[in-house]
Structures are given as structure tokens and as C-alpha cells.
Design a protein around this motif. Structure first.
Motif, short mmCIF file in Angstrom:
data_model
loop_
_atom_site.label_atom_id
_atom_site.label_comp_id
_atom_site.label_asym_id
_atom_site.label_seq_id
_atom_site.Cartn_x
_atom_site.Cartn_y
_atom_site.Cartn_z
N ILE A 1 40.25 44.27 32.39
CA ILE A 1 40.64 42.99 32.99
C ILE A 1 41.54 43.23 34.20
O ILE A 1 42.42 44.09 34.16
CB ILE A 1 41.39 42.12 31.95
CG1 ILE A 1 40.43 41.69 30.83
CG2 ILE A 1 42.04 40.91 32.61
CD1 ILE A 1 41.11 40.96 29.69
N VAL A 2 41.29 42.46 35.25
CA VAL A 2 42.20 42.44 36.39
C VAL A 2 43.12 41.24 36.17
O VAL A 2 42.64 40.11 36.07
CB VAL A 2 41.43 42.30 37.72
CG1 VAL A 2 42.41 42.33 38.90
CG2 VAL A 2 40.37 43.39 37.84
N SER A 3 44.41 41.50 36.07
CA SER A 3 45.37 40.43 35.77
C SER A 3 46.03 39.94 37.05
O SER A 3 46.39 40.75 37.92
CB SER A 3 46.44 40.97 34.82
OG SER A 3 45.85 41.55 33.68
N ALA A 4 46.21 38.64 37.16
CA ALA A 4 46.79 38.06 38.38
C ALA A 4 48.19 38.61 38.62
O ALA A 4 48.99 38.74 37.69
CB ALA A 4 46.86 36.54 38.26
N THR A 5 48.46 38.93 39.88
CA THR A 5 49.81 39.39 40.25
C THR A 5 50.57 38.29 40.98
O THR A 5 51.57 38.56 41.64
CB THR A 5 49.73 40.65 41.12
OG1 THR A 5 48.87 40.37 42.23
CG2 THR A 5 49.18 41.83 40.34
N ALA A 6 50.07 37.08 40.85
CA ALA A 6 50.79 35.91 41.37
C ALA A 6 51.08 35.00 40.18
O ALA A 6 50.35 35.00 39.20
CB ALA A 6 49.95 35.17 42.40
N GLY A 7 52.17 34.24 40.29
CA GLY A 7 52.59 33.41 39.17
C GLY A 7 51.97 32.03 39.15
O GLY A 7 51.86 31.39 38.11
N LEU A 8 51.56 31.55 40.33
CA LEU A 8 50.98 30.22 40.42
C LEU A 8 50.33 30.09 41.79
O LEU A 8 50.87 30.55 42.79
CB LEU A 8 52.07 29.15 40.27
CG LEU A 8 51.61 27.69 40.20
CD1 LEU A 8 50.82 27.42 38.94
CD2 LEU A 8 52.81 26.75 40.28
N MET B 1 39.10 38.06 47.98
CA MET B 1 38.82 39.19 47.09
C MET B 1 37.89 40.12 47.83
O MET B 1 36.86 39.67 48.34
CB MET B 1 38.11 38.71 45.83
CG MET B 1 38.97 37.90 44.89
SD MET B 1 38.00 37.43 43.45
CE MET B 1 39.13 37.82 42.15
N GLU B 2 38.26 41.39 47.91
CA GLU B 2 37.38 42.36 48.57
C GLU B 2 36.68 43.17 47.49
O GLU B 2 37.20 44.16 47.00
CB GLU B 2 38.21 43.26 49.49
CG GLU B 2 38.79 42.48 50.66
CD GLU B 2 39.92 43.24 51.33
OE1 GLU B 2 39.84 44.48 51.42
OE2 GLU B 2 40.89 42.58 51.74
N THR B 3 35.51 42.72 47.12
CA THR B 3 34.81 43.33 45.99
C THR B 3 33.73 44.33 46.41
O THR B 3 33.36 45.19 45.61
CB THR B 3 34.15 42.25 45.11
OG1 THR B 3 33.30 41.45 45.95
CG2 THR B 3 35.18 41.36 44.45
N GLU C 1 41.82 28.98 40.45
CA GLU C 1 43.22 28.64 40.15
C GLU C 1 43.93 29.79 39.44
O GLU C 1 43.37 30.39 38.52
CB GLU C 1 43.27 27.42 39.21
CG GLU C 1 42.83 26.13 39.82
CD GLU C 1 43.94 25.49 40.64
OE1 GLU C 1 45.10 25.50 40.17
OE2 GLU C 1 43.63 25.00 41.74
N VAL C 2 45.17 30.03 39.82
CA VAL C 2 46.02 30.94 39.06
C VAL C 2 47.10 30.09 38.40
O VAL C 2 47.89 29.45 39.08
CB VAL C 2 46.65 32.02 39.96
CG1 VAL C 2 47.62 32.88 39.14
CG2 VAL C 2 45.57 32.88 40.59
N ARG D 1 41.31 44.62 45.86
CA ARG D 1 42.36 43.87 46.57
C ARG D 1 42.10 42.37 46.43
O ARG D 1 41.01 41.89 46.73
CB ARG D 1 42.36 44.23 48.06
CG ARG D 1 42.77 45.66 48.35
CD ARG D 1 44.30 45.86 48.20
NE ARG D 1 44.62 47.28 48.10
CZ ARG D 1 44.83 47.94 46.95
NH1 ARG D 1 44.79 47.30 45.80
NH2 ARG D 1 45.08 49.23 46.94
N ILE D 2 43.12 41.68 45.98
CA ILE D 2 43.01 40.22 45.83
C ILE D 2 44.19 39.60 46.55
O ILE D 2 45.32 40.10 46.44
CB ILE D 2 43.06 39.81 44.34
CG1 ILE D 2 41.94 40.50 43.55
CG2 ILE D 2 42.96 38.29 44.18
CD1 ILE D 2 41.96 40.22 42.06
N SER D 3 43.93 38.55 47.31
CA SER D 3 45.06 37.86 47.93
C SER D 3 45.18 36.45 47.33
O SER D 3 44.19 35.88 46.84
CB SER D 3 44.91 37.80 49.45
OG SER D 3 43.61 37.39 49.78
N TYR D 4 46.37 35.97 47.38
CA TYR D 4 46.66 34.69 46.73
C TYR D 4 47.40 33.77 47.68
O TYR D 4 48.19 34.21 48.51
CB TYR D 4 47.57 34.91 45.51
CG TYR D 4 47.01 35.82 44.46
CD1 TYR D 4 46.18 35.34 43.45
CD2 TYR D 4 47.31 37.19 44.47
CE1 TYR D 4 45.67 36.18 42.47
CE2 TYR D 4 46.80 38.04 43.50
CZ TYR D 4 45.98 37.54 42.50
OH TYR D 4 45.48 38.37 41.54
#
Ligand code: MOS
Length: 743
Positions: free
Chosen positions: A39-46, A52-54, A99-100, A126-129
Motif C-alpha cells: 500500500i502507498v499511504s498518503a503523506t498529506a493529512g487532508l 501522480m507519476e506512475t 480525496e485525502v 511520486r504523488i503530489s497533493y
């Protein structure tokens, strides 16, 4: 009831398999051709996922799939709620939108040939939020206490309940205590991580998955994927500790099944220790006010208990935080209030002694404070306020041995040696303190079923879809079946951990013996009756033509009552018939009895601590608990459960705390180095004693359940001992060294 096996100490029937490595846990069920998901877990809180660079990650060695909200199949998520799911709100729907909602929420899943390849790919993704500020502090600005929507009157966990005029009584009371008690968030941290191996065969799904509630995992995953329930099978023969974290079906189970369907191969998914702080529940942080008013003689005149616990934004998790105060003490004026604070974090979940252990920390700390104000021994104070009945509704208790527990516990602990003066007892430089607190937990009973098969080999197979997270269910159920069949233990094979066995309730709430045990008893009696019917119908049998009432079983053989000539055994009857005898049984509490009695277990917990006044270290030296829990099926395992619970209570008092970063809600100590838990050297001398208690009302076995109550009462006993040692009252758990060094 005179018994042969129930009530006898018996070491674990599954012990040899556990110590020899023969016991298989969820992650041990490797399947041919299996791939690995991480699992890739979100590194942002909300906020929301903005990029996403997949593509590059998809080309990495061994990567089979990168599943995100953009390409995940849309899952039906049909409505599904079990008793352990919060009544209000909706479970997290994984990878269904951008949504995060909280830090650590699954935002992608990588499936690869090997675990190593999957982990490398996760690191490269890499994921941006687009982030917003989450609310993660239930006491911070913006935190609002709301009325739990499911807490209407009559609920087991009422939002508001009152008798008399507590506020008025407090205002006029001779002696009062009015304090606030807070407790940290805790994570369950069992040794075994959450794990699921998922394998599809057409539209049938098999899950080897860590679970305390297999039949619900089956039903829930069926609802999530829109499958008939019978198309999903859950297998979980062993659980390496859970403490409540595996009661619910968390998102990783759905993700494992989703991944297996995507790559058309079995998939194994194991959570990391860190991920077990994100999406698998926690004991909610709580804030409680207790106000007590009493006469100079120590008679309680008014009690107020206002408590609040944290929950998530998407679900209203509730626990019996303030409900204990309604029935612990005799008092004409009692007001309790329970509220929730919805935060941008994962949903809490039941954690051993949920609600009761937190509520009793506050109540029993306050009662202890009152005892010092009054100059009355805390046990004597409890004795003066011991109720005749449950004053909430005026119902009698089915049994209540709290005072017997105090008598027994005080004697075993040596309470009489205590000098009541705080800071008066020393061992060299060390300050010694002795504290005491009550324990309580409801005696629940949920509907359950079970099956018994008598084989021609003379063996009885007994089955139920239960779990054994460690208390010894394999062993105690074997004892129950042996008892009611009249067979030696070696002739009974009890199996659990499969959804194709008869349905049982969740393995939680301390109700497994009451519920599953009663169903096994019913199935055994039914199997025995069938066997007896066959024997009397057999002209060649020594009991031919007898009335069933004139027959009795002894050592697995049927004979005419009062005669010593042994008749046919199960084996003889089954051999003659040619096919095994199979009987089902089910049990549930009689609603009339349930309406008539208040059913709870009670206990008294004593703790001794030694505090180093120079460096502030707190050592628990001894814990002694005495419990009234109805019939004890296996004293050896019961003691083991109690000492385990005491360790949990001790770590609640002095160690456990999940700290969240206020900026994004990230648990900052999500690993075993910084999330403190006791190790062997921390463990004190522990004793558990049981009063002889007969409860004819709770269930046919007379058991009130054990498990949760073992944790309840320990933390306040320790906190009270710390006060006695030092004269310092700490109202926030865990008690830290710093608390001892500051004034
Ligand atoms: Mo217990 S919290 O019901 O596993």
C-alpha cells in the motif's frame, strides 16, 4: 453442576503447534503464483491528490500493476453494517476518488512479482497533493464536541443519562472533587501485523486473512464487491494477538482482493508496522470530567461524568466511556454525558476494555481523590457506596461480587500493611505507593451456532467460525465439548477459523465463551440425544427400548441410569449406523432474562509502585487482581488472560501513547522504538484470583466472560499508587517521568 473438564486447568491444546512453528498465520498461507502488494499511504493529512507519476514506476522491474483512484475498478460498496461498525457514517472507500481524508490513507497500491520489487516501486512513486490543514487535536481550536447521533435514549451507550439532580446535589455537598482526566491515543500493536492473502477463482474469492470476525469479513467483502456472500470464504486458524484491531474489516482486505483481481493471480498484502498506525483503528484519545459530591461520612450524593472521545470525520465510533458511572456506585443523583470530536484521522476502534477502561480510569481516580479528602480508606469508601441493585434502571444484578473481590484481593495483596499517608512508605531512597481501583465489564452474550460430528473413530469434531486471538479458545472450547459429550479431551477436535463453519459473533467483547461455548454445549447435547435415540432403537443394544430419560452417559458410553454395566459408546453407535452423527446447536440470551437483570463482571485491582524521587522513574512492583466473572472454564488460561490484561493496563498507565504531528496528523512514533510498550523487564509480579461466583442467569454455562475486564482498573490502580507514593496526582495518561519531576 459437577464438572469433569470445565473449571480445570488445562494447558493449550494448540500449544505444541504454536511452539513448533506448525501454527499458520494469515501471511503464512502462500499461494502458487502469488504476487505481492504494498500500500502507498498518503503523506498529506487532508486535501486531494493533484498529481501522480506512475508511468516510470509501471516500467520498474517486476511491477505488475500500479493501482490508483484513476484506474481502480469502481467497487459497488453495497450497504453493509455489522455491530462492530460505527452506526453512523460510512467506511472508507479505497481508491475510489482523489480525496485525502487523513494521513496514511491508502492512495495507491503497487503489485509486483516480489515484495522487494513492490517496495522499491512504492519508494519511487511520486504523488503530489493539494493540502489543507487537518484537525487532529481534539482539544485544539476548531475541535467541537458533538452529540453522537446513535446515542439516543435506550442505547447501550447513551449520549445523556441522568437520575435525580446531580448538579444540585454537588452544589450542596459537604465534600467535592471536580477534576478533568485525559488519556492519550493508543494503537493496538499486536505482534502479528494485519495480513491478507487473496485468491480469486472465477467470481469466488478466498481470503486467508487475520480476523477476529470472519463471518463479517466474508459478508463485508461480499458487499464491497457486490458478490453473493457464499462466494467469499475467509480462513484464519491463528491470530497473533489483536486486542480489537481485527474486529473490523479494514481497507487492506479490499485492496488485497482488488489487486488479485487486477493481476489475475493470488496476492499477498501485509501491513507494515507503521501502516498499522493509520487505517486499523486505535483507542481514541479521551477527555473526561468527573465531579463527585459526598457527605462527610463518605456517602455519595452526586456524580457527574462528562466524557468525550475522538473519532474520524467519516464515522462516529462510540464506546461505553461514561456508562460505567451509571452503575458502579449507589447514588441518587447521577448525570453522565458522552460526546465525540470528529477529526481528520482514521476511525478509532475497540481496543481491549474499550470505553470501560478509559471511563474507569477517570472514575476510579476521582473516587481515590475523594477518599483522601474524606480521610477514608478507598476500599471502605467503596463499601459505603456499594449498590444493592443497578440504580440506572433499578434492576438487580445477575451477580455482583465486587466486595468479595476487595476482601480477597486486599488479603492477597496485603492492603493492611499500607500506611494511608501519601509519601509515607519508603524502600531506601524509593517512594513506595499502594493503589486500588475497581474493574467492571458487561457480561455480553451474542447469538452463536456450532456443529458437532461424532465419527466412527470415536473422535468428535466440533466446529465454529470463531477466532482465537490468544485467550485459548481452542482449549476452552475443547473442554466445553468434552464436558457435554463426556469424552476425554484427546477425543475432541475443536476447529475454528473458517467461514464454512457455523456462524459465530465477533471474537471480542469478552463474549466468546458465553456465546460460542453455549452453542457448543447445545450442539453436544443434541448430538448426544441423536446417539441415544439410535441406541434405543437398536434391538441388539443393551439399552434397546429404554426411555431416553432413563439413560445416562458416562465416559462416552450410554447406560441405564443407576446401572454399572457399560452400554454402547458413541463409536459403537456410529459404527453400527455406518455414517457419522452430526448435530448443530445454537444459543442466544433469553430476552426475558436480559430484560430482568443487569449483567456485569466486577473486580478489584491492587498495584504497588516504587518511584525514584531523584530521576522520576516509576516501577510497578506488584499487581494483584481479584475478579468475579462467574464460572471460570480454565483457571490456568484465565490467569494468563488476566496477567496479559494487567500488562496492557500497566502500559496504558505508564507507556502507550500515539503522538500526532499537529501539522498533518502524522503519527510521529509509529514504530516499536518510540511507541513504548512493556518488555519482560518491566513486568511486575502479577497475581489473578477469582472469587467463587455462581451466576444462574447469564447463560447456561454461567460464564460472565473474561478478557476486557483484565485491563480495566489496572491503570487507575497504578495512578492511585503513584499518588500514594509521591503525593502527586497525575490526571493524564500515560504518566511520564517528567510528571514526577515537575511540581
Ligand atoms: Mo476486544 S476490544 O472486543 O477485541
Amino acid at each position: 453442576m459437577t464438572t469433569q473438564f470445565i473449571g480445570k486447568s488445562q494447558s493449550r491444546v494448540d500449544g505444541p503447534r504454536k511452539v513448533s512453528g506448525g501454527a499458520r498465520y494469515a501471511a503464512d498461507f502462500n499461494q502458487p503464483g502469488q504476487a505481492y502488494a504494498v500500500i502507498v499511504s498518503a503523506t498529506a493529512g487532508l486535501g486531494r491528490i493533484s498529481g501522480m507519476e506512475t508511468a516510470a514506476v509501471e516500467r520498474m522491474p517486476g511491477v505488475l500493476a500500479v493501482i490508483t483512484h484513476r484506474n481502480a475498478e469502481k467497487l459497488p460498496y453495497l450497504p453493509h453494517k455489522a455491530g462492530i461498525d460505527p452506526a453512523i457514517g460510512e467506511r472508507l472507500h479505497v481508491l475510489q476518488d482523489d480525496e485525502v481524508r487523513f494521513f496514511g490513507q491508502p492512495v495507491a497500491l503497487i503489485v509486483a512479482e516480489t515484495l522487494d520489487q513492490a517496495e522499491r516501486a512504492v519508494a519511487a512513486l511520486r504523488i503530489s497533493y493539494e493540502v489543507r490543514q487537518p484537525l487532529v487535536d481534539p482539544t485544539g481550536s476548531g475541535a467541537e464536541q458533538v452529540v453522537p447521533e446513535a446515542g439516543r435514549a435506550g442505547s447501550r451507550i447513551p449520549a445523556d443519562r441522568a437520575r435525580g439532580d446531580a448538579d444540585g446535589a454537588l452544589a450542596g455537598a459537604a465534600v467535592t472533587v471536580d477534576e478533568t482526566y485525559t488519556m492519550a491515543r493508543e494503537n493496538h500493536n499486536p505482534m502479528e501485523p494485519h495480513a491478507t492473502v487473496a485468491a480469486w477463482s472465477g467470481d469466488r474469492l478466498t481470503l486467508w486473512s487475520k480476523s477476529q470476525y470472519l463471518v463479517n469479513e466474508q459478508a463485508e467483502i461480499a458487499a464491497v464487491f457486490g458478490l453473493p456472500v457464499e462466494n467469499v470464504e475467509v480462513i484464519c486458524p491463528f491470530v497473533g494477538g489483536a486486542f480489537g484491531t481485527s474486529l473490523r474489516t479494514w481497507p487492506h482486505v479490499t485492496l488485497a482482493a482488488l489487486a488479485a483481481r487486477r493481476v489475475r493471480r493470488p496476492v499477498k498484502l501485509v501491513l507494515t508496522r507503521k501502516q498499522m498506525f493509520f487505517t486499523t483503528g486505535h483507542r481514541p484519545r479521551t477527555m473526561q470530567r468527573i465531579a463527585l459530591g459526598a457527605t462527610k461520612e463518605g456517602k455519595l450524593k452526586g456524580i457527574i461524568h462528562e466524557g468525550a472521545g475522538e473519532t474520524s470525520r467519516h464515522e462516529q465510533f462510540m464506546e461505553a466511556l461514561t456508562a460505567v458511572t451509571d452503575y458502579m456506585y449507589s447514588c441518587p443523583n447521577v448525570r453522565t454525558r458522552y460526546r465525540l470530536v470528529q477529526l481528520d484521522t482514521g476511525t478509532p476502534n475497540h481496543m481491549r476494555g474499550p470505553g470501560e477502561s478509559s471511563g474507569m480510569f477517570a472514575l476510579e481516580s476521582a473516587i481515590d481523590e475523594l477518599s483522601y479528602k474524606l480521610g477514608i480508606d478507598p476500599i471502605e469508601l467503596k463499601r459505603r457506596n456499594e449498590p444493592e441493585v443497578d440504580e440506572t434502571e433499578g434492576k438487580p444484578f445477575s451477580s455482583r461480587s465486587l466486595m468479595q473481590c476487595y476482601t480477597l484481593g486486599a488479603e492477597r495483596f496485603g492492603w493492611a500493611r499500607r500506611n494511608p499517608e501519601p509519601r509515607s512508605m519508603r524502600d531506601g531512597r524509593l517512594l513506595i505507593g499502594m493503589g486500588v481501583a475497581s474493574a467492571t465489564y458487561p457480561a455480553f452474550h451474542a447469538p452463536s451456532s456450532a456443529r458437532v460430528r461424532l465419527l466412527a473413530s470415536g473422535v468428535a469434531e466440533v466446529e465454529a467460525a470463531a477466532s482465537d486471538m490468544g485467550p485459548g479458545t481452542y482449549t476452552s472450547m475443547t473442554q466445553v465439548a468434552a464436558e457435554f459429550l463426556g469424552l476425554p479431551l484427546e477425543r475432541v477436535r475443536f476447529r475454528l477459523g473458517r467461514t464454512d463453519y457455523p456462524q459465530t459473533p465477533s471474537h471480542g467483547g469478552s463474549w466468546t465463551m458465553a456465546s460460542v461455548g453455549s452453542a457448543i454445549r447445545a450442539a453436544c447435547i443434541e448430538a448426544q440425544t441423536q446417539a441415544a435415540r439410535l441406541a434405543v432403537a437398536d434391538a441388539g443394544s443393551p439399552v434397546a427400548g429404554a426411555s431416553l430419560d432413563d439413560l445416562e452417559w458416562s465416559d462416552g458410553r450410554l447406560r441405564r441410569r443407576g446401572e454399572t454395566t457399560p452400554g454402547p459408546s458413541y463409536q459403537d453407535i456410529v459404527a453400527k449406523r455406518g455414517v457419522s452423527i452430526e448435530a448443530g446447536g445454537s444459543a442466544q440470551r433469553d430476552p426475558e432474562v436480559a430484560a430482568k437483570y443487569s449483567m456485569h463482571s466486577f473486580g478489584a485491582v491492587f498495584a504497588e509502585v516504587a518511584v525514584d524521587p531523584d530521576v522520576g522513574t516509576i516501577r510497578v512492583r506488584r499487581i494483584v487482581g481479584a475478579y468475579g466473572i462467574g464460572r471460570v472454564v480454565n483457571p490456568l488460561l484465565a490467569r494468563s488472560q488476566c496477567t496479559g490484561g494487567m500488562v496492557g493496563g500497566m502500559s496504558m498507565a505508564l507507556m502507550e501513547q500515539t503522538a500526532l504531528d499537529p501539522r498533518d496528523g502524522r503519527p510521529v512514533n509509529a514504530h516499536m522504538a518510540d511507541y513504548l510498550m512493556p518488555v519482560n523487564l518491566d513486568i511486575p509480579h502479577m497475581e489473578a484470583h477469582f472469587v467463587d461466583e455462581v451466576d444462574p442467569h447469564v447463560n447456561p454455562l454461567g460464564v460472565k466472560g473474561l478478557g476486557e475486564i483484565a485491563l480495566v482498573g489496572t491503570a487507575p490502580a497504578i495512578a492511585n499508587a503513584v499518588f500514594h507514593a509521591t503525593g502527586k496526582r497525575v490526571r493524564n495518561l500515560p504518566i511520564r517521568i517528567e510528571d514526577m519531576l515537575t511540581s
